[in-house]
Design an enzyme around this catalytic site. Sequence first.
Site, PDB file in Angstrom:
ATOM      1  CB  SER A   1      -0.900   0.026   1.238  1.00 23.68           C
ATOM      2  OG  SER A   1      -1.809  -1.036   1.206  1.00 23.68           O
TER       3      SER A   1
ATOM      4  N   GLY B   1      -6.122  -3.762  -7.581  1.00 24.68           N
ATOM      5  CA  GLY B   1      -7.261  -2.905  -7.261  1.00 24.68           C
ATOM      6  C   GLY B   1      -6.803  -1.535  -6.790  1.00 24.68           C
TER       7      GLY B   1
ATOM      8  NE  ARG C   1     -10.688  -6.501  -6.438  1.00 23.24           N
ATOM      9  CZ  ARG C   1      -9.535  -6.225  -5.813  1.00 23.24           C
ATOM     10  NH1 ARG C   1      -8.383  -6.535  -6.380  1.00 23.24           N
ATOM     11  NH2 ARG C   1      -9.541  -5.631  -4.640  1.00 23.24           N
TER      12      ARG C   1
ATOM     13  CB  SER D   1     -13.095   0.843   0.797  1.00 26.57           C
ATOM     14  OG  SER D   1     -12.189   0.940  -0.289  1.00 26.57           O
TER      15      SER D   1
ATOM     16  CD  GLN E   1      -8.279  -0.871  -3.200  1.00 23.98           C
ATOM     17  OE1 GLN E   1      -9.252  -1.134  -3.921  1.00 23.98           O
ATOM     18  NE2 GLN E   1      -7.281  -1.719  -3.008  1.00 23.98           N
TER      19      GLN E   1
ATOM     20  CG  ASP F   1      -5.620  -7.001   2.424  1.00 24.07           C
ATOM     21  OD1 ASP F   1      -6.787  -7.141   1.996  1.00 24.07           O
ATOM     22  OD2 ASP F   1      -4.926  -5.989   2.186  1.00 24.07           O
TER      23      ASP F   1
ATOM     24  CE  LYS G   1     -10.755  -6.738   0.347  1.00 25.44           C
ATOM     25  NZ  LYS G   1     -10.418  -5.316   0.325  1.00 25.44           N
TER      26      LYS G   1
HETATM   27  O1  SPQ Z   1      -4.851  -3.702  -4.452  1.00 26.26           O
HETATM   28  P1  SPQ Z   1      -5.755  -4.847  -4.184  1.00 26.26           P
HETATM   29  O2  SPQ Z   1      -5.751  -5.811  -5.328  1.00 26.26           O
HETATM   30  O3  SPQ Z   1      -7.153  -4.431  -3.807  1.00 26.26           O
HETATM   31  O4  SPQ Z   1      -5.101  -5.620  -2.924  1.00 26.26           O
HETATM   32  C1  SPQ Z   1      -5.590  -6.081  -1.632  1.00 26.26           C
HETATM   33  C2  SPQ Z   1      -4.612  -7.245  -1.213  1.00 26.26           C
HETATM   34  O5  SPQ Z   1      -5.020  -8.266  -0.655  1.00 26.26           O
HETATM   35  O6  SPQ Z   1      -3.414  -7.057  -1.418  1.00 26.26           O
HETATM   36  C3  SPQ Z   1      -7.041  -6.529  -1.617  1.00 26.26           C
HETATM   37  F1  SPQ Z   1      -7.338  -7.507  -2.319  1.00 26.26           F
HETATM   38  O7  SPQ Z   1      -5.370  -5.090  -0.614  1.00 26.26           O
HETATM   39  C4  SPQ Z   1      -6.125  -3.867  -0.511  1.00 26.26           C
HETATM   40  C5  SPQ Z   1      -6.901  -3.870   0.804  1.00 26.26           C
HETATM   41  O8  SPQ Z   1      -7.773  -4.953   0.901  1.00 26.26           O
HETATM   42  C6  SPQ Z   1      -5.128  -2.747  -0.541  1.00 26.26           C
HETATM   43  C7  SPQ Z   1      -5.684  -1.465  -0.031  1.00 26.26           C
HETATM   44  C8  SPQ Z   1      -4.924  -0.201  -0.270  1.00 26.26           C
HETATM   45  O9  SPQ Z   1      -3.703  -0.247  -0.488  1.00 26.26           O
HETATM   46  O10 SPQ Z   1      -5.571   0.869  -0.211  1.00 26.26           O
HETATM   47  C9  SPQ Z   1      -6.845  -1.392   0.702  1.00 26.26           C
HETATM   48  C10 SPQ Z   1      -7.689  -2.579   0.978  1.00 26.26           C
HETATM   49  O11 SPQ Z   1      -8.781  -2.572   0.069  1.00 26.26           O
HETATM   50  P2  SPQ Z   1     -10.122  -1.723   0.341  1.00 26.26           P
HETATM   51  O12 SPQ Z   1     -11.051  -2.168  -0.761  1.00 26.26           O
HETATM   52  O13 SPQ Z   1     -10.595  -2.135   1.681  1.00 26.26           O
HETATM   53  O14 SPQ Z   1      -9.801  -0.312   0.239  1.00 26.26           O
END
Ligand code: SPQ
Length: 430
Positions: free
Chosen positions: A22, A93, A121, A166, A168, A314, A341
Amino acid sequence: MQTIHYKNAVVKGELQVPGDKSISHRAVMLGSIAEGKTSITGFLNGEDCLRTIDIFEQLGVTIETEGTNVEIESPGILNWTKPTEELYAGNSGTTARLMLGILAGAPVEATMSGDASLSSRPMDRVTIPLRKMGASIEEKSDADLLPLTIKGTKLNGITYKSPVASAQVKSAILFAGLQAEGKTSVHEDTVSRDHTEQMLRYFGANVQTDDTVASIQQGEMLTGRKVHVPGDISSAAFFMVAAGLVPGSSLTLTNVGLNPTRTGIIDVLKRMGLGVDVTDATTENGEPVGTIQLTHRPLQGVEIAGELIPRLIDELPIIALLATQAKGKTIIKDAAELRVKETDRIAAVTNELTKIGANIEATPDGMVIHGLTPLKGGTMDSYGDHRLGMMAGIASLITSDPITIEGAACIDISYPSFFKDLETVTKKSL
Ligand code: SPQ
Protein backbone atom coordinates in the site's frame (compact mmCIF):
# COMPACT_ATOMS: atom_id res chain seq x y z
CA MET A 1 2.32 -25.36 -10.04
CA GLN A 2 4.64 -25.86 -7.07
CA THR A 3 4.84 -28.78 -4.62
CA ILE A 4 6.24 -28.14 -1.15
CA HIS A 5 6.36 -29.73 2.27
CA TYR A 6 7.86 -28.20 5.38
CA LYS A 7 6.23 -30.63 7.79
CA ASN A 8 6.92 -29.65 11.39
CA ALA A 9 9.90 -27.46 10.44
CA VAL A 10 10.36 -25.18 13.43
CA VAL A 11 10.16 -21.50 12.39
CA LYS A 12 13.22 -19.72 13.76
CA GLY A 13 15.56 -16.78 13.33
CA GLU A 14 15.16 -13.26 11.99
CA LEU A 15 13.48 -12.03 8.83
CA GLN A 16 12.86 -8.71 7.13
CA VAL A 17 9.82 -8.95 4.85
CA PRO A 18 9.63 -6.84 1.64
CA GLY A 19 8.21 -3.33 1.51
CA ASP A 20 4.58 -2.47 2.20
CA LYS A 21 2.47 -2.75 -0.94
CA SER A 22 0.00 0.00 0.00
CA ILE A 23 2.77 2.46 0.93
CA SER A 24 4.89 1.58 -2.15
CA HIS A 25 1.94 2.41 -4.46
CA ARG A 26 1.31 5.70 -2.68
CA ALA A 27 4.99 6.71 -2.65
CA VAL A 28 5.14 6.35 -6.46
CA MET A 29 1.79 8.12 -6.85
CA LEU A 30 2.73 11.13 -4.71
CA GLY A 31 6.25 11.21 -6.16
CA SER A 32 4.69 11.42 -9.64
CA ILE A 33 2.01 13.98 -8.71
CA ALA A 34 4.70 16.17 -7.11
CA GLU A 35 7.13 18.19 -9.16
CA GLY A 36 10.83 17.30 -8.99
CA LYS A 37 12.78 14.46 -7.47
CA THR A 38 11.45 11.76 -5.13
CA SER A 39 13.71 9.00 -3.79
CA ILE A 40 12.11 5.86 -2.38
CA THR A 41 13.91 3.18 -0.35
CA GLY A 42 12.44 -0.19 0.66
CA PHE A 43 10.09 -0.23 -2.36
CA LEU A 44 8.16 -3.46 -3.02
CA ASN A 45 9.12 -4.90 -6.41
CA GLY A 46 5.89 -6.90 -6.57
CA GLU A 47 3.85 -7.13 -9.77
CA ASP A 48 1.13 -4.75 -8.49
CA CYS A 49 3.54 -1.93 -7.63
CA LEU A 50 5.40 -2.38 -10.92
CA ARG A 51 2.09 -1.79 -12.73
CA THR A 52 1.79 1.55 -10.90
CA ILE A 53 5.32 2.52 -12.03
CA ASP A 54 4.54 1.55 -15.67
CA ILE A 55 1.44 3.76 -15.63
CA PHE A 56 3.29 6.86 -14.48
CA GLU A 57 6.01 6.28 -17.08
CA GLN A 58 3.23 6.34 -19.70
CA LEU A 59 2.16 9.69 -18.25
CA GLY A 60 5.62 11.17 -18.85
CA VAL A 61 7.23 10.63 -15.44
CA THR A 62 10.84 9.34 -15.40
CA ILE A 63 11.25 6.45 -12.97
CA GLU A 64 14.46 4.46 -12.38
CA THR A 65 14.40 1.31 -10.25
CA GLU A 66 17.45 -0.37 -8.78
CA GLY A 67 16.67 -3.18 -6.34
CA THR A 68 14.37 -1.66 -3.75
CA ASN A 69 15.45 1.93 -4.54
CA VAL A 70 13.29 4.03 -6.83
CA GLU A 71 14.21 7.46 -8.22
CA ILE A 72 11.39 9.58 -9.64
CA GLU A 73 11.78 12.78 -11.66
CA SER A 74 8.38 14.24 -12.41
CA PRO A 75 7.23 17.34 -14.28
CA GLY A 76 4.29 17.40 -11.81
CA ILE A 77 0.65 16.44 -12.40
CA LEU A 78 -0.15 19.61 -14.40
CA ASN A 79 2.50 18.72 -16.97
CA TRP A 80 1.82 15.02 -17.54
CA THR A 81 1.52 13.83 -21.14
CA LYS A 82 -1.47 12.02 -22.66
CA PRO A 83 -0.77 8.27 -22.76
CA THR A 84 -0.85 6.63 -26.18
CA GLU A 85 -2.02 3.25 -24.85
CA GLU A 86 -4.36 1.94 -22.17
CA LEU A 87 -3.11 2.23 -18.59
CA TYR A 88 -3.00 -1.42 -17.51
CA ALA A 89 -3.36 -2.02 -13.75
CA GLY A 90 -2.95 -5.82 -14.03
CA ASN A 91 -4.35 -7.48 -10.88
CA SER A 92 -4.06 -4.37 -8.69
CA GLY A 93 -7.26 -2.90 -7.26
CA THR A 94 -5.23 -0.22 -5.49
CA THR A 95 -3.64 0.94 -8.75
CA ALA A 96 -6.94 1.05 -10.65
CA ARG A 97 -9.07 2.77 -8.00
CA LEU A 98 -6.50 5.31 -6.82
CA MET A 99 -5.52 6.16 -10.41
CA LEU A 100 -9.16 6.96 -11.22
CA GLY A 101 -9.12 9.52 -8.40
CA ILE A 102 -5.77 10.96 -9.51
CA LEU A 103 -6.74 11.16 -13.20
CA ALA A 104 -10.15 12.73 -12.50
CA GLY A 105 -8.58 16.20 -12.19
CA ALA A 106 -5.38 15.70 -14.22
CA PRO A 107 -5.02 17.42 -17.63
CA VAL A 108 -5.03 14.13 -19.61
CA GLU A 109 -7.45 11.56 -21.00
CA ALA A 110 -6.72 7.86 -20.39
CA THR A 111 -8.31 4.43 -20.32
CA MET A 112 -7.71 2.29 -17.23
CA SER A 113 -7.81 -1.49 -17.75
CA GLY A 114 -6.93 -4.61 -15.78
CA ASP A 115 -6.71 -8.41 -15.88
CA ALA A 116 -9.77 -10.69 -15.76
CA SER A 117 -9.97 -10.64 -11.95
CA LEU A 118 -9.68 -6.85 -11.70
CA SER A 119 -12.15 -6.36 -14.56
CA SER A 120 -14.80 -8.10 -12.48
CA ARG A 121 -14.17 -6.10 -9.27
CA PRO A 122 -16.56 -3.22 -8.51
CA MET A 123 -15.41 0.23 -9.63
CA ASP A 124 -18.69 2.04 -8.98
CA ARG A 125 -17.57 2.51 -5.36
CA VAL A 126 -15.14 5.12 -6.75
CA THR A 127 -16.90 6.27 -9.92
CA ILE A 128 -20.05 7.29 -7.97
CA PRO A 129 -18.27 9.79 -5.66
CA LEU A 130 -15.89 10.92 -8.42
CA ARG A 131 -18.84 11.75 -10.72
CA LYS A 132 -20.38 13.74 -7.84
CA MET A 133 -17.17 15.78 -7.91
CA GLY A 134 -17.67 16.39 -11.65
CA ALA A 135 -15.42 13.64 -13.05
CA SER A 136 -15.92 12.58 -16.65
CA ILE A 137 -15.80 8.76 -16.75
CA GLU A 138 -17.08 6.55 -19.57
CA GLU A 139 -17.63 2.84 -19.17
CA LYS A 140 -17.96 0.18 -21.87
CA SER A 141 -20.31 -1.93 -19.71
CA ASP A 142 -23.33 -0.67 -17.76
CA ALA A 143 -21.84 -1.79 -14.48
CA ASP A 144 -18.87 0.58 -14.19
CA LEU A 145 -16.33 -2.19 -14.57
CA LEU A 146 -12.89 -1.75 -16.18
CA PRO A 147 -12.01 -0.66 -18.81
CA LEU A 148 -13.02 2.91 -17.95
CA THR A 149 -12.04 6.03 -19.89
CA ILE A 150 -11.45 9.09 -17.76
CA LYS A 151 -10.93 12.62 -18.98
CA GLY A 152 -9.48 15.08 -16.49
CA THR A 153 -11.80 17.97 -15.77
CA LYS A 154 -12.48 20.77 -13.28
CA LEU A 155 -13.67 19.19 -10.02
CA ASN A 156 -15.61 20.49 -7.03
CA GLY A 157 -15.05 19.38 -3.44
CA ILE A 158 -17.71 17.16 -1.82
CA THR A 159 -18.60 15.67 1.54
CA TYR A 160 -19.07 11.96 1.00
CA LYS A 161 -20.30 9.25 3.35
CA SER A 162 -18.64 6.06 2.14
CA PRO A 163 -20.91 2.99 2.26
CA VAL A 164 -17.84 0.76 2.84
CA ALA A 165 -14.77 1.17 5.05
CA SER A 166 -12.36 1.13 2.12
CA ALA A 167 -9.02 2.89 1.88
CA GLN A 168 -9.23 2.66 -1.90
CA VAL A 169 -12.50 4.60 -1.97
CA LYS A 170 -11.25 7.16 0.56
CA SER A 171 -7.92 7.55 -1.25
CA ALA A 172 -9.48 8.00 -4.71
CA ILE A 173 -11.68 10.80 -3.33
CA LEU A 174 -8.80 12.48 -1.44
CA PHE A 175 -6.55 12.38 -4.52
CA ALA A 176 -9.33 13.94 -6.58
CA GLY A 177 -9.87 16.42 -3.72
CA LEU A 178 -6.29 17.60 -4.09
CA GLN A 179 -7.32 18.98 -7.52
CA ALA A 180 -10.90 19.98 -6.59
CA GLU A 181 -12.14 23.44 -5.72
CA GLY A 182 -12.67 23.93 -1.96
CA LYS A 183 -12.71 21.20 0.64
CA THR A 184 -13.36 17.47 0.17
CA SER A 185 -14.30 15.21 3.11
CA VAL A 186 -14.80 11.46 3.37
CA HIS A 187 -16.74 9.96 6.29
CA GLU A 188 -16.42 6.25 7.12
CA ASP A 189 -18.24 4.16 9.75
CA THR A 190 -14.96 2.51 10.70
CA VAL A 191 -11.63 3.99 9.81
CA SER A 192 -9.77 2.24 6.96
CA ARG A 193 -5.97 2.25 6.47
CA ASP A 194 -4.71 5.84 6.41
CA HIS A 195 -1.50 5.63 4.35
CA THR A 196 -2.83 8.10 1.78
CA GLU A 197 -3.53 10.73 4.44
CA GLN A 198 -0.05 10.18 5.96
CA MET A 199 1.72 10.37 2.58
CA LEU A 200 -0.28 13.37 1.32
CA ARG A 201 0.56 15.21 4.53
CA TYR A 202 4.25 14.24 4.26
CA PHE A 203 4.36 15.68 0.73
CA GLY A 204 2.89 18.94 2.02
CA ALA A 205 -0.83 18.65 1.19
CA ASN A 206 -3.39 20.21 3.53
CA VAL A 207 -5.05 17.11 5.03
CA GLN A 208 -7.06 16.99 8.26
CA THR A 209 -8.17 13.82 10.03
CA ASP A 210 -10.59 13.47 12.88
CA ASP A 211 -11.48 9.93 13.93
CA THR A 212 -13.43 8.53 10.95
CA VAL A 213 -13.36 11.70 8.81
CA ALA A 214 -10.54 12.63 6.41
CA SER A 215 -10.53 16.00 4.61
CA ILE A 216 -8.32 17.72 2.08
CA GLN A 217 -8.15 21.26 0.68
CA GLN A 218 -7.34 21.97 -2.94
CA GLY A 219 -3.55 22.07 -3.12
CA GLU A 220 -0.69 23.91 -4.74
CA MET A 221 1.81 21.84 -6.73
CA LEU A 222 3.54 19.45 -4.30
CA THR A 223 7.31 18.92 -4.38
CA GLY A 224 9.32 15.67 -4.29
CA ARG A 225 10.49 14.05 -1.05
CA LYS A 226 12.55 11.13 0.31
CA VAL A 227 10.33 8.22 1.37
CA HIS A 228 11.21 5.05 3.27
CA VAL A 229 8.78 2.15 2.85
CA PRO A 230 8.62 -0.17 5.90
CA GLY A 231 8.07 -3.95 5.63
CA ASP A 232 4.52 -5.03 4.85
CA ILE A 233 2.61 -6.28 7.90
CA SER A 234 0.30 -8.16 5.51
CA SER A 235 3.33 -10.12 4.25
CA ALA A 236 4.74 -10.49 7.77
CA ALA A 237 1.36 -12.00 8.75
CA PHE A 238 2.20 -15.23 6.89
CA PHE A 239 5.30 -15.72 9.02
CA MET A 240 3.58 -14.66 12.24
CA VAL A 241 1.07 -17.42 11.57
CA ALA A 242 3.86 -19.85 10.61
CA ALA A 243 5.37 -19.30 14.07
CA GLY A 244 1.92 -19.84 15.58
CA LEU A 245 1.43 -23.15 13.78
CA VAL A 246 4.60 -25.05 14.67
CA PRO A 247 5.43 -25.85 18.32
CA GLY A 248 8.89 -24.66 19.38
CA SER A 249 8.91 -21.75 16.91
CA SER A 250 10.42 -18.38 17.80
CA LEU A 251 10.79 -15.72 15.11
CA THR A 252 11.84 -12.06 14.95
CA LEU A 253 10.45 -9.85 12.16
CA THR A 254 12.34 -6.55 11.79
CA ASN A 255 11.36 -3.25 10.10
CA VAL A 256 7.63 -4.04 9.98
CA GLY A 257 5.09 -1.26 9.37
CA LEU A 258 2.99 -0.83 12.52
CA ASN A 259 0.41 1.70 11.40
CA PRO A 260 -2.48 1.19 13.89
CA THR A 261 -4.95 1.00 10.98
CA ARG A 262 -3.14 -2.22 9.91
CA THR A 263 -2.20 -3.96 13.17
CA GLY A 264 -5.45 -5.88 13.80
CA ILE A 265 -3.53 -9.14 13.26
CA ILE A 266 -1.33 -8.41 16.28
CA ASP A 267 -4.39 -7.89 18.48
CA VAL A 268 -5.98 -11.12 17.25
CA LEU A 269 -2.83 -13.26 17.57
CA LYS A 270 -2.39 -12.05 21.16
CA ARG A 271 -6.02 -12.91 21.95
CA MET A 272 -5.53 -16.37 20.43
CA GLY A 273 -2.63 -16.91 22.87
CA LEU A 274 0.47 -16.51 20.65
CA GLY A 275 3.45 -14.73 22.25
CA VAL A 276 3.75 -11.38 20.41
CA ASP A 277 6.13 -8.62 21.55
CA VAL A 278 6.57 -5.35 19.70
CA THR A 279 9.80 -3.38 20.25
CA ASP A 280 12.05 -0.71 18.67
CA ALA A 281 9.07 1.35 17.46
CA THR A 282 10.02 4.51 15.54
CA THR A 283 8.22 6.66 12.94
CA GLU A 284 9.39 7.28 9.36
CA ASN A 285 7.52 9.64 7.02
CA GLY A 286 4.49 9.45 9.30
CA GLU A 287 4.46 5.63 9.42
CA PRO A 288 5.24 3.70 12.64
CA VAL A 289 7.83 0.92 12.17
CA GLY A 290 9.16 -1.70 14.60
CA THR A 291 10.23 -5.26 15.42
CA ILE A 292 7.80 -8.09 16.15
CA GLN A 293 8.92 -11.09 18.19
CA LEU A 294 6.74 -14.23 17.97
CA THR A 295 6.83 -17.20 20.33
CA HIS A 296 4.69 -20.29 19.76
CA ARG A 297 2.08 -21.09 22.42
CA PRO A 298 -1.12 -23.19 22.40
CA LEU A 299 -3.96 -21.29 20.71
CA GLN A 300 -7.66 -20.78 21.35
CA GLY A 301 -10.48 -19.74 19.01
CA VAL A 302 -11.71 -16.12 19.02
CA GLU A 303 -14.40 -13.94 17.46
CA ILE A 304 -13.18 -11.39 14.88
CA ALA A 305 -15.74 -8.75 13.92
CA GLY A 306 -16.72 -5.08 13.76
CA GLU A 307 -14.16 -2.29 13.62
CA LEU A 308 -11.32 -4.80 13.76
CA ILE A 309 -12.14 -6.06 10.24
CA PRO A 310 -10.69 -3.17 8.15
CA ARG A 311 -7.53 -3.39 10.33
CA LEU A 312 -6.86 -6.97 9.21
CA ILE A 313 -8.99 -7.51 6.10
CA ASP A 314 -6.12 -8.93 3.98
CA GLU A 315 -4.94 -11.19 6.81
CA LEU A 316 -8.23 -13.09 7.20
CA PRO A 317 -7.26 -15.98 4.83
CA ILE A 318 -4.09 -16.74 6.80
CA ILE A 319 -5.87 -16.23 10.14
CA ALA A 320 -8.45 -18.82 8.99
CA LEU A 321 -5.61 -21.32 8.50
CA LEU A 322 -4.27 -20.57 11.99
CA ALA A 323 -7.76 -21.01 13.45
CA THR A 324 -7.79 -24.66 12.27
CA GLN A 325 -5.07 -25.20 14.92
CA ALA A 326 -6.79 -23.25 17.72
CA LYS A 327 -8.91 -24.96 20.36
CA GLY A 328 -12.62 -24.27 19.93
CA LYS A 329 -14.47 -22.08 17.48
CA THR A 330 -13.19 -19.01 15.57
CA ILE A 331 -15.93 -16.82 14.16
CA ILE A 332 -15.14 -14.21 11.49
CA LYS A 333 -18.01 -11.86 10.67
CA ASP A 334 -18.70 -8.38 9.18
CA ALA A 335 -16.19 -9.26 6.45
CA ALA A 336 -18.41 -9.40 3.33
CA GLU A 337 -15.76 -7.23 1.59
CA LEU A 338 -13.71 -10.44 1.28
CA ARG A 339 -16.10 -11.50 -1.47
CA VAL A 340 -14.92 -8.70 -3.81
CA LYS A 341 -11.14 -9.06 -3.49
CA GLU A 342 -8.85 -10.71 -6.10
CA THR A 343 -11.24 -13.64 -5.77
CA ASP A 344 -14.18 -14.36 -3.46
CA ARG A 345 -11.90 -15.02 -0.47
CA ILE A 346 -14.70 -16.45 1.70
CA ALA A 347 -15.57 -19.13 -0.87
CA ALA A 348 -11.94 -19.75 -1.88
CA VAL A 349 -10.54 -20.09 1.68
CA THR A 350 -13.42 -22.36 2.71
CA ASN A 351 -13.03 -24.59 -0.38
CA GLU A 352 -9.27 -24.91 -0.17
CA LEU A 353 -9.01 -25.49 3.59
CA THR A 354 -11.85 -28.03 3.41
CA LYS A 355 -9.87 -29.93 0.75
CA ILE A 356 -7.02 -30.50 3.22
CA GLY A 357 -9.26 -31.54 6.09
CA ALA A 358 -10.27 -28.33 7.88
CA ASN A 359 -13.66 -28.04 9.57
CA ILE A 360 -14.73 -24.65 8.17
CA GLU A 361 -18.04 -23.15 7.02
CA ALA A 362 -18.65 -20.08 4.88
CA THR A 363 -21.22 -17.53 6.03
CA PRO A 364 -22.50 -14.57 3.98
CA ASP A 365 -20.05 -12.21 5.70
CA GLY A 366 -17.33 -14.47 7.03
CA MET A 367 -16.34 -17.97 8.14
CA VAL A 368 -16.65 -20.26 11.14
CA ILE A 369 -13.64 -22.49 11.82
CA HIS A 370 -13.68 -25.37 14.28
CA GLY A 371 -10.27 -26.35 15.66
CA LEU A 372 -8.09 -28.32 16.44
CA THR A 373 -8.07 -30.29 13.19
CA PRO A 374 -5.16 -32.26 11.71
CA LEU A 375 -4.55 -31.24 8.08
CA LYS A 376 -3.61 -33.59 5.26
CA GLY A 377 -1.81 -32.72 2.03
CA GLY A 378 -3.17 -32.31 -1.47
CA THR A 379 -3.60 -29.79 -4.26
CA MET A 380 -4.72 -26.28 -3.33
CA ASP A 381 -5.79 -23.71 -5.91
CA SER A 382 -4.57 -20.12 -5.59
CA TYR A 383 -7.43 -18.81 -7.78
CA GLY A 384 -4.75 -16.41 -9.07
CA ASP A 385 -4.91 -14.71 -5.64
CA HIS A 386 -1.51 -14.12 -4.01
CA ARG A 387 -2.90 -14.35 -0.48
CA LEU A 388 -4.51 -17.74 -1.21
CA GLY A 389 -1.25 -19.01 -2.76
CA MET A 390 0.74 -18.01 0.35
CA MET A 391 -1.89 -19.50 2.67
CA ALA A 392 -1.35 -22.84 0.88
CA GLY A 393 2.45 -22.47 1.23
CA ILE A 394 2.20 -21.89 4.99
CA ALA A 395 -0.28 -24.79 5.37
CA SER A 396 2.50 -27.14 4.19
CA LEU A 397 4.24 -26.56 7.55
CA ILE A 398 1.63 -28.72 9.29
CA THR A 399 0.08 -31.01 6.66
CA SER A 400 0.79 -34.75 6.83
CA ASP A 401 1.60 -34.87 3.10
CA PRO A 402 2.97 -32.33 0.58
CA ILE A 403 0.92 -29.43 -0.75
CA THR A 404 0.80 -28.69 -4.48
CA ILE A 405 -0.11 -25.05 -5.15
CA GLU A 406 -1.85 -24.44 -8.45
CA GLY A 407 -1.03 -21.01 -9.84
CA ALA A 408 1.74 -20.27 -7.30
CA ALA A 409 3.25 -17.62 -9.64
CA CYS A 410 0.61 -15.09 -8.50
CA ILE A 411 2.50 -14.80 -5.20
CA ASP A 412 4.83 -12.39 -7.09
CA ILE A 413 2.00 -9.85 -6.92
CA SER A 414 2.92 -8.90 -3.35
CA TYR A 415 5.77 -11.16 -2.17
CA PRO A 416 8.24 -12.30 -4.87
CA SER A 417 10.72 -13.72 -2.30
CA PHE A 418 8.07 -15.65 -0.33
CA PHE A 419 9.43 -19.18 -0.91
CA LYS A 420 13.03 -18.07 -0.36
CA ASP A 421 12.03 -16.47 2.96
CA LEU A 422 10.03 -19.55 3.96
CA GLU A 423 13.12 -21.64 3.30
CA THR A 424 15.26 -19.23 5.36
CA VAL A 425 13.11 -19.38 8.49
CA THR A 426 12.58 -23.15 8.31
CA LYS A 427 16.15 -23.90 7.16
CA LYS A 428 14.73 -26.53 4.80
CA SER A 429 15.46 -26.93 1.09
CA LEU A 430 12.68 -26.73 -1.44
O1 SPQ B 1 -4.85 -3.70 -4.45
P1 SPQ B 1 -5.75 -4.85 -4.18
O2 SPQ B 1 -5.75 -5.81 -5.33
O3 SPQ B 1 -7.15 -4.43 -3.81
O4 SPQ B 1 -5.10 -5.62 -2.92
C1 SPQ B 1 -5.59 -6.08 -1.63
C2 SPQ B 1 -4.61 -7.25 -1.21
O5 SPQ B 1 -5.02 -8.27 -0.65
O6 SPQ B 1 -3.41 -7.06 -1.42
C3 SPQ B 1 -7.04 -6.53 -1.62
F1 SPQ B 1 -7.34 -7.51 -2.32
O7 SPQ B 1 -5.37 -5.09 -0.61
C4 SPQ B 1 -6.12 -3.87 -0.51
C5 SPQ B 1 -6.90 -3.87 0.80
O8 SPQ B 1 -7.77 -4.95 0.90
C6 SPQ B 1 -5.13 -2.75 -0.54
C7 SPQ B 1 -5.68 -1.47 -0.03
C8 SPQ B 1 -4.92 -0.20 -0.27
O9 SPQ B 1 -3.70 -0.25 -0.49
O10 SPQ B 1 -5.57 0.87 -0.21
C9 SPQ B 1 -6.84 -1.39 0.70
C10 SPQ B 1 -7.69 -2.58 0.98
O11 SPQ B 1 -8.78 -2.57 0.07
P2 SPQ B 1 -10.12 -1.72 0.34
O12 SPQ B 1 -11.05 -2.17 -0.76
O13 SPQ B 1 -10.60 -2.14 1.68
O14 SPQ B 1 -9.80 -0.31 0.24
